[in-house]
Design a protein around this motif. Structure first.
Motif, PDB file in Angstrom:
ATOM      1  N   GLN A 141      36.952  13.604  35.389  1.00  0.00           N
ATOM      2  CA  GLN A 141      38.227  12.906  35.631  1.00  0.00           C
ATOM      3  C   GLN A 141      38.586  11.947  34.510  1.00  0.00           C
ATOM      4  O   GLN A 141      39.634  11.313  34.517  1.00  0.00           O
ATOM      5  CB  GLN A 141      38.182  12.107  36.961  1.00  0.00           C
ATOM      6  N   HIS A 142      37.692  11.813  33.541  1.00  0.00           N
ATOM      7  CA  HIS A 142      37.925  10.842  32.482  1.00  0.00           C
ATOM      8  C   HIS A 142      39.117  11.244  31.617  1.00  0.00           C
ATOM      9  O   HIS A 142      39.211  12.387  31.175  1.00  0.00           O
ATOM     10  CB  HIS A 142      36.672  10.716  31.616  1.00  0.00           C
ATOM     11  N   ASN A 143      40.012  10.287  31.397  1.00  0.00           N
ATOM     12  CA  ASN A 143      41.147  10.525  30.504  1.00  0.00           C
ATOM     13  C   ASN A 143      40.774  10.015  29.122  1.00  0.00           C
ATOM     14  O   ASN A 143      40.733   8.813  28.877  1.00  0.00           O
ATOM     15  CB  ASN A 143      42.389   9.788  31.019  1.00  0.00           C
ATOM     16  N   LEU A 144      40.506  10.965  28.232  1.00  0.00           N
ATOM     17  CA  LEU A 144      39.949  10.627  26.924  1.00  0.00           C
ATOM     18  C   LEU A 144      40.872   9.724  26.113  1.00  0.00           C
ATOM     19  O   LEU A 144      40.423   8.828  25.405  1.00  0.00           O
ATOM     20  CB  LEU A 144      39.648  11.920  26.156  1.00  0.00           C
ATOM     21  N   ASP A 145      42.196   9.954  26.265  1.00  0.00           N
ATOM     22  CA  ASP A 145      43.122   9.169  25.445  1.00  0.00           C
ATOM     23  C   ASP A 145      43.168   7.712  25.876  1.00  0.00           C
ATOM     24  O   ASP A 145      43.547   6.845  25.110  1.00  0.00           O
ATOM     25  CB  ASP A 145      44.524   9.794  25.513  1.00  0.00           C
ATOM     26  N   GLU A 146      42.770   7.423  27.105  1.00  0.00           N
ATOM     27  CA  GLU A 146      42.997   6.104  27.669  1.00  0.00           C
ATOM     28  C   GLU A 146      41.713   5.367  28.029  1.00  0.00           C
ATOM     29  O   GLU A 146      41.653   4.143  27.936  1.00  0.00           O
ATOM     30  CB  GLU A 146      43.842   6.284  28.944  1.00  0.00           C
TER      31      GLU A 146
ATOM     32  N   GLU B  55      26.434   4.502  27.198  1.00  0.00           N
ATOM     33  CA  GLU B  55      27.312   4.747  26.051  1.00  0.00           C
ATOM     34  C   GLU B  55      26.826   5.882  25.152  1.00  0.00           C
ATOM     35  O   GLU B  55      27.629   6.585  24.551  1.00  0.00           O
ATOM     36  CB  GLU B  55      27.464   3.462  25.243  1.00  0.00           C
ATOM     37  N   ALA B  56      25.508   6.053  25.065  1.00  0.00           N
ATOM     38  CA  ALA B  56      24.969   7.102  24.191  1.00  0.00           C
ATOM     39  C   ALA B  56      25.415   8.491  24.618  1.00  0.00           C
ATOM     40  O   ALA B  56      25.373   9.429  23.832  1.00  0.00           O
ATOM     41  CB  ALA B  56      23.441   7.038  24.192  1.00  0.00           C
ATOM     42  N   HIS B  57      25.836   8.634  25.875  1.00  0.00           N
ATOM     43  CA  HIS B  57      26.095   9.977  26.388  1.00  0.00           C
ATOM     44  C   HIS B  57      27.481  10.514  26.093  1.00  0.00           C
ATOM     45  O   HIS B  57      27.738  11.694  26.304  1.00  0.00           O
ATOM     46  CB  HIS B  57      25.818  10.028  27.897  1.00  0.00           C
ATOM     47  N   GLY B  58      28.383   9.644  25.653  1.00  0.00           N
ATOM     48  CA  GLY B  58      29.666  10.224  25.286  1.00  0.00           C
ATOM     49  C   GLY B  58      30.846   9.307  25.443  1.00  0.00           C
ATOM     50  O   GLY B  58      30.738   8.197  25.993  1.00  0.00           O
ATOM     51  N   PRO B  59      31.991   9.788  24.981  1.00  0.00           N
ATOM     52  CA  PRO B  59      33.217   8.983  25.056  1.00  0.00           C
ATOM     53  C   PRO B  59      33.645   8.709  26.498  1.00  0.00           C
ATOM     54  O   PRO B  59      34.421   7.796  26.734  1.00  0.00           O
ATOM     55  CB  PRO B  59      34.257   9.832  24.326  1.00  0.00           C
ATOM     56  N   PHE B  60      33.129   9.496  27.459  1.00  0.00           N
ATOM     57  CA  PHE B  60      33.494   9.213  28.853  1.00  0.00           C
ATOM     58  C   PHE B  60      32.888   7.898  29.315  1.00  0.00           C
ATOM     59  O   PHE B  60      33.214   7.407  30.387  1.00  0.00           O
ATOM     60  CB  PHE B  60      33.106  10.376  29.783  1.00  0.00           C
ATOM     61  N   ILE B  61      31.977   7.315  28.524  1.00  0.00           N
ATOM     62  CA  ILE B  61      31.490   5.954  28.794  1.00  0.00           C
ATOM     63  C   ILE B  61      32.036   4.981  27.734  1.00  0.00           C
ATOM     64  O   ILE B  61      32.520   3.899  28.080  1.00  0.00           O
ATOM     65  CB  ILE B  61      29.939   5.885  28.792  1.00  0.00           C
TER      66      ILE B  61
ATOM     67  N   LYS C  10      35.523   0.254  26.252  1.00  0.00           N
ATOM     68  CA  LYS C  10      36.539  -0.377  25.387  1.00  0.00           C
ATOM     69  C   LYS C  10      37.784  -0.745  26.202  1.00  0.00           C
ATOM     70  O   LYS C  10      38.416  -1.771  25.953  1.00  0.00           O
ATOM     71  CB  LYS C  10      36.906   0.572  24.236  1.00  0.00           C
ATOM     72  N   TYR C  11      38.114   0.117  27.157  1.00  0.00           N
ATOM     73  CA  TYR C  11      39.270  -0.151  28.024  1.00  0.00           C
ATOM     74  C   TYR C  11      39.061  -1.459  28.789  1.00  0.00           C
ATOM     75  O   TYR C  11      39.955  -2.291  28.871  1.00  0.00           O
ATOM     76  CB  TYR C  11      39.460   1.018  28.986  1.00  0.00           C
ATOM     77  N   LEU C  12      37.869  -1.640  29.324  1.00  0.00           N
ATOM     78  CA  LEU C  12      37.578  -2.867  30.072  1.00  0.00           C
ATOM     79  C   LEU C  12      37.670  -4.085  29.167  1.00  0.00           C
ATOM     80  O   LEU C  12      38.279  -5.104  29.520  1.00  0.00           O
ATOM     81  CB  LEU C  12      36.185  -2.793  30.711  1.00  0.00           C
ATOM     82  N   LEU C  13      37.069  -3.976  27.998  1.00  0.00           N
ATOM     83  CA  LEU C  13      37.083  -5.121  27.082  1.00  0.00           C
ATOM     84  C   LEU C  13      38.519  -5.453  26.667  1.00  0.00           C
ATOM     85  O   LEU C  13      38.891  -6.627  26.550  1.00  0.00           O
ATOM     86  CB  LEU C  13      36.228  -4.819  25.843  1.00  0.00           C
ATOM     87  N   ALA C  14      39.326  -4.415  26.492  1.00  0.00           N
ATOM     88  CA  ALA C  14      40.705  -4.622  26.055  1.00  0.00           C
ATOM     89  C   ALA C  14      41.536  -5.299  27.148  1.00  0.00           C
ATOM     90  O   ALA C  14      42.582  -5.876  26.857  1.00  0.00           O
ATOM     91  CB  ALA C  14      41.327  -3.289  25.666  1.00  0.00           C
ATOM     92  N   HIS C  15      41.085  -5.195  28.400  1.00  0.00           N
ATOM     93  CA  HIS C  15      41.861  -5.790  29.490  1.00  0.00           C
ATOM     94  C   HIS C  15      41.339  -7.151  29.930  1.00  0.00           C
ATOM     95  O   HIS C  15      41.724  -7.649  30.981  1.00  0.00           O
ATOM     96  CB  HIS C  15      41.943  -4.827  30.678  1.00  0.00           C
TER      97      HIS C  15
END
Lengths: 384, 380
Positions: B43-48, B79-85, B90-95
């Motif tokens: 369900q991860h949205n890679l762009d966001e 985080e090592a496992h992929g962009p889905f983490i 980064k989204y959390l930090l940005a908010h």
């Protein structure tokens, strides 16, 4: 009396020395062993052919499982490489199986059933099978399938980078999704190799980054395996073993290396162009030598996944070109003789195989027999 | 070959599994975790960096809950496992706002606390400053009555649910916390429990002393119970229910009480009578997934393995919850929405946003992780 005793002692010492000397050499290959392996393979192939269904699938497991292209592909591949090398043109069941694989190809090139997922797993095996038929009529299908498999690699195009995603970058996984592992990476490399993907392709270079990170070795730069004893063994993915954790000498809990993945890792390293004198391969063989077994998956759980193991074992030795292996105690073994002898022991009178341990579906005789046949085929090639 | 190894093909096992197979063993639970984790990852949205297609999946709290669930499962997705983490991180930090809150707009306590848990589970020292600032923000969400509210500056009093999340966020990863915060929170939690022994308000009303807890002092989200007071007289009292009773236990423990404290024992007594793996007792299916997560956390934290339901009936809660979750996990059949939904969870009862499969699956996975740890003997 004293003299007799001395003579006896001397004789005993001599015979002991003889035993040691004999142990230093692999037991001479008996001429009947290769023949026995050939017979076992033929029986397995015959049994599989008898399980063919009209729709190109094999066996009685209810669909949809039976219809998985990976299963059909494994059977087809095993039979195509079996001692009689039966031709698709002469054996209708094989032609049907091949046509089945062609028919389930998706618009994106995957040879898979959308309802099932595991697109890349199925496609990689189907590629192996169709390619083994040496028929140009499958070229177009194969090229599309290969493009699909290449698209599944976890690299920049999928948002992965080698610095951050150290447990995944360069890997292939079950699906075209977001996770990778060494088992599927190994299958996909089989497909790449069979399709003649050039050695300088970035696909190998990136896969190699992943493979090295699955090894309990000093050359592993992922930090996901830190604290291990550098045994040289491999796990499923960096930091994660199917068989849990083990305490290293310094007390760190580290993922437990095991045979299936170590053999898969060796073959994968070789396919990626790593040379035999590299530290990675030397370390990996060190693990194999300390854990050599033709009868069970070392580091694993008894007979769990034995038929997968047999294939991984045979593929790794075949890729290395090695016929014999010297164990730490100086004993030499011929892997192909050991493996084929054990498989022959496990074969049912009707030619089939099955694993009492139901993990990874090996209690399905179609799957177990297809794997056993593939392993036997490789043993036969390696036996003088 | 290794077909059964991962989530997608593992679904087959359950199609083929003979009826009546129990999940008392850890391996089927691990497989269920893998299927749920796999679905969330898909369900991860890679762009966001968010999950799913609904507005709720953009809430930092939901993103954080998904990261926590993925990071604490048998596969430890970090985080090592992929962009889905890495992207959600980064989204959390940005908010994160200047005041430390990690939120879009509203429900700031929930969002900040869960985002914080999602960051903490990465075990990445790079986020130390952001985590501390989020904790500092949460401390400001404590109301005058000792409970936590929906965010800083809310005038109304606290509630037990915000208190659970607020305290969870503040306590995660250790660090210094003002003692008064816990003392005041304890006062509040006690006032949300039907335990006259430790709740003076209940003592005054001569509450029945079931040990159960509710949302706010004198207020339950599950309605009221009528207590008869002699001839023709009755009194309405807030009705205790499972999710809040579990929340009370966890809150007490987070504030430093031990499992043998009378408050905790009273709440456990309520569960001995009312525990259910199939519904949020006292509230039916409302908030079931929240309940499953809260009760598994609470019982695990309290070190309980079995609940003695009386009459010789002992329930291994981890096994019972896992059994139930496995039985309702989406199998990907056409009737359930097809393969795209396989591994997910959703509540037919929409209250508290549980009609959202990302939220329910994250709660369910977090619950299954706890069940797996308890069943496999691995300590939390």
């Amino acid at each position: 009396m004293i003299r007799h005793t001395r003579t006896f002692a001397l004789l005993a010492a001599l015979s002991l020395a003889g035993a040691i000397l004999q142990a230093a050499d692999a037991p001479p290959a008996k001429p009947g062993e290769k023949q026995a392996a050939i017979e076992a393979a033929k029986k397995a192939a015959d049994w599989l052919l008898k399980q063919a269904n009209d729709d190109g699938t094999f066996g009685k497991i209810p669909p949809p499982t039976r219809k998985m292209p990976g299963f059909v592909g494994l059977v087809l591949y095993g039979i195509a490489k079996s001692p009689d090398k039966p031709s698709v043109d002469k054996v209708p069941a094989l032609a049907k199986a091949a046509e089945y694989l062609v028919a389930v190809q998706q618009p994106n090139g995957a040879i898979a059933l959308p309802m099932f997922g595991a697109e890349n797993y199925n496609t990689s095996i189907a590629i192996m099978a169709l390619k083994a038929l040496n028929n140009p009529k499958y070229d177009e299908v194969l090229q599309k399938a290969l493009d699909f498999t290449l698209s599944c690699q976890l690299d920049e195009k999928r948002g992965y980078n080698s610095k951050e995603h150290v447990a995944a970058y360069g890997a292939f996984g079950y699906s075209d999704g977001k996770k990778g592992d060494l088992s599927n990476t190994s299958f996909s490399l089989d497909a790449l190799k069979a399709m003649g993907v050039k050695e300088d392709s970035p696909a190998y270079k990136n896969a190699l980054i992943f493979i090295k990170r699955c090894q309990d070795a000093e050359t592993n730069d992922s930090k996901m395996m830190d604290g291990g004893d550098n045994t040289g063994g491999f796990v499923y993915l960096p930091g994660d073993s199917e068989f849990g954790k083990v305490k290293s000498r310094n007390g760190t809990e580290v993922p437990k290396p095991y045979g299936n993945m170590t053999y898969a890792g060796i073959k994968a390293l070789i396919y990626c162009g790593v040379k035999a004198d590299s530290n990675e391969l030397k370390d990996a063989w060190k693990w194999i030598k300390s854990n050599y077994s033709a009868t069970e998956n070392p580091g694993g759980n008894g007979s769990q996944g034995y038929y997968y193991y047999a294939v991984a074992f045979a593929k790794a030795f075949t890729a290395s070109g090695m016929k014999e292996l010297t164990l730490p105690d100086g004993k030499k073994v011929r892997w192909a003789n050991d493996l084929s002898a054990n498989l022959a022991k496990l074969q049912s009178p009707d030619g089939s195989f099955m694993n009492k341990d139901q993990h990874w579906m090996e209690s399905d005789p179609i799957l177990a027999t297809a794997c056993a046949l593939q392993a036997l085929n490789l043993c036969i090639e390696a036996m003088p | 070959m290794r077909v059964f190894r991962l989530s997608v093909p593992m679904a087959l096992v359950f199609i083929l599994m003979p009826a009546g197979v129990k999940a008392t063993d850890a391996p089927p639970v691990k497989s269920a975790c893998e299927r749920a984790g796999y679905w969330l990852i898909e369900q991860h949205n890679l762009d966001e960096g968010t999950f799913g297609k609904t507005r709720l999946g953009k809430e930092p709290g939901v993103v954080g809950l998904v990261l926590k669930a993925l990071g604490e499962g048998p596969r430890d997705y970090r985080e090592a496992h992929g962009p889905f983490i890495t992207k959600p991180v980064k989204y959390l930090l940005a908010h994160q706002k200047e005041n430390g809150a990690i939120t879009l707009d509203g429900r700031d306590t929930y969002n900040t606390a869960l985002a914080l848990l999602g960051l903490q589970v990465q075990h990445n020292t790079a986020y130390r400053v952001e985590i501390q600032s989020a904790k500092d923000y949460l401390a400001k969400c404590q109301a005058k009555d000792g409970g936590f509210t929906y965010g800083e500056g809310f005038r109304q009093g606290g509630d037990l649910s915000n208190t659970l999340f607020g305290l969870s966020g503040i306590k995660t990863g250790g660090g210094k916390v003002d003692k008064d915060l816990f003392t005041n929170a304890l006062d509040f939690i006690r006032r949300c429990q039907d335990n006259p022994e430790t709740n003076p308000e209940m003592a005054a009303k001569q509450g029945p002393g079931t040990g159960g807890a509710y949302y706010q002092p004198n207020k339950s989200e599950a309605g009221t119970v009528q207590i008869k007071r002699g001839e023709g007289q009755a009194l309405d009292l807030p009705k205790p229910y499972g999710s809040m009773t579990a929340a009370a236990i966890e809150c007490y423990l987070l504030c430093g009480l031990k499992a043998d404290a009378p408050e905790v024992q009273a709440a456990l007594k309520w569960f001995k009578k009312n525990f259910s793996a199939k519904e949020n007792p006292g509230a039916g299916m409302q908030g079931y997934y929240y309940y499953a997560f809260a009760v598994s956390r609470a019982l695990s934290s309290a070190g309980i393995k079995e609940i003695d339901m009386g009459e010789g009936q002992k329930v291994n809660w981890a096994s019972a919850l896992a059994d139930q979750l496995l039985s309702v996990q989406n199998r990907g059949t056409p009737e359930e929405g097809g393969r795209a939904m396989r591994g997910s969870f959703v509540n037919k009862e929409p209250r508290w946003m549980e009609d959202d499969p990302v939220l329910c699956t994250a709660y369910a996975l977090a619950t299954l992780n706890i069940c797996y740890e308890n069943l496999s003997g691995k300590e939390e």
